[in-house]
Design an enzyme around this catalytic site. Structure first.
Site, mmCIF file in Angstrom:
data_model
loop_
_atom_site.group_PDB
_atom_site.id
_atom_site.type_symbol
_atom_site.label_atom_id
_atom_site.label_comp_id
_atom_site.label_asym_id
_atom_site.label_seq_id
_atom_site.Cartn_x
_atom_site.Cartn_y
_atom_site.Cartn_z
ATOM 1 N N TYR A 92 0.839 -1.197 0.000
ATOM 2 C CA TYR A 92 0.000 0.000 0.000
ATOM 3 C C TYR A 92 0.865 1.234 0.000
ATOM 4 O O TYR A 92 2.045 1.197 0.357
ATOM 5 C CB TYR A 92 -0.999 0.023 1.169
ATOM 6 C CG TYR A 92 -0.430 0.348 2.528
ATOM 7 C CD1 TYR A 92 -0.316 1.669 2.970
ATOM 8 C CD2 TYR A 92 -0.011 -0.659 3.382
ATOM 9 C CE1 TYR A 92 0.183 1.966 4.229
ATOM 10 C CE2 TYR A 92 0.486 -0.374 4.640
ATOM 11 C CZ TYR A 92 0.584 0.942 5.061
ATOM 12 O OH TYR A 92 1.089 1.224 6.311
ATOM 13 N N CYS A 93 0.268 2.334 -0.436
ATOM 14 C CA CYS A 93 0.919 3.636 -0.442
ATOM 15 C C CYS A 93 -0.109 4.648 0.050
ATOM 16 O O CYS A 93 -0.918 4.319 0.914
ATOM 17 C CB CYS A 93 1.434 3.941 -1.855
ATOM 18 S SG CYS A 93 2.670 5.273 -1.886
#
Length: 158
Positions: A92-93
């Site tokens: 994830y970012c």
């Protein structure tokens, strides 16, 4: 109901059912939503490693509790020391407007890891009211944003 060319949403008609089924099955093989990731993490036996691919400043600002911090640029050098190739990875970012998790997933796949991307990123994790951890405040959750997540019950029912 018949499909009409007058509908802006249907200027390009929907794919044939078999093509649509293959496309949507493919998306599920590459992506996981934040609610499913959270439920898996909360179970204590998620079956994957969650990787936060953002830089140090973003990590310090807040991250998913239990996530491994591995910025995208460091994946080629550090993945082998932090990740077991036999365990799937979910990256994830920041959120839907950022390709960071996609770039991280690509880098990991190129190294031979089985990987998915958590769609929505930390933005939707937080907006759905799931806990975030910082070094200074510990683990805290904010109320869910009622425009993006159910405020009562056990989920959206989907």
């Amino acid at each position: 109901m018949t499909i009409t060319a007058a509908s802006p949403a249907l200027r390009t008609p929907p794919a044939a059912p078999a093509e649509a089924a293959a496309f949507f099955a493919s998306r599920l093989a590459f992506q996981a939503d934040v609610a499913d990731v959270q439920a898996s993490v909360a179970s204590g036996r998620p079956g994957f490693v969650l990787v936060d691919s953002r830089g140090q400043e973003a990590w310090d600002q807040g991250h998913v509790p239990g996530a491994v911090h591995l910025p995208t640029a460091e994946i080629p050098e550090r993945a082998a020391e932090l990740l077991d190739p036999a365990v799937p990875v979910i990256t994830y970012c920041w959120g839907p407007g950022c390709d960071g998790a996609t770039r991280a997933a690509l880098a990991l796949a190129q190294l031979g890891y089985r990987v998915k991307e958590m769609i929505g990123g930390i933005e939707y994790w937080t907006r759905e009211g799931f806990p975030v951890e910082t070094a200074t405040a510990g683990v805290r959750a904010r109320p869910a944003d009622p425009l993006v997540a159910p405020t009562g019950g056990d989920g959206c029912g989907c």
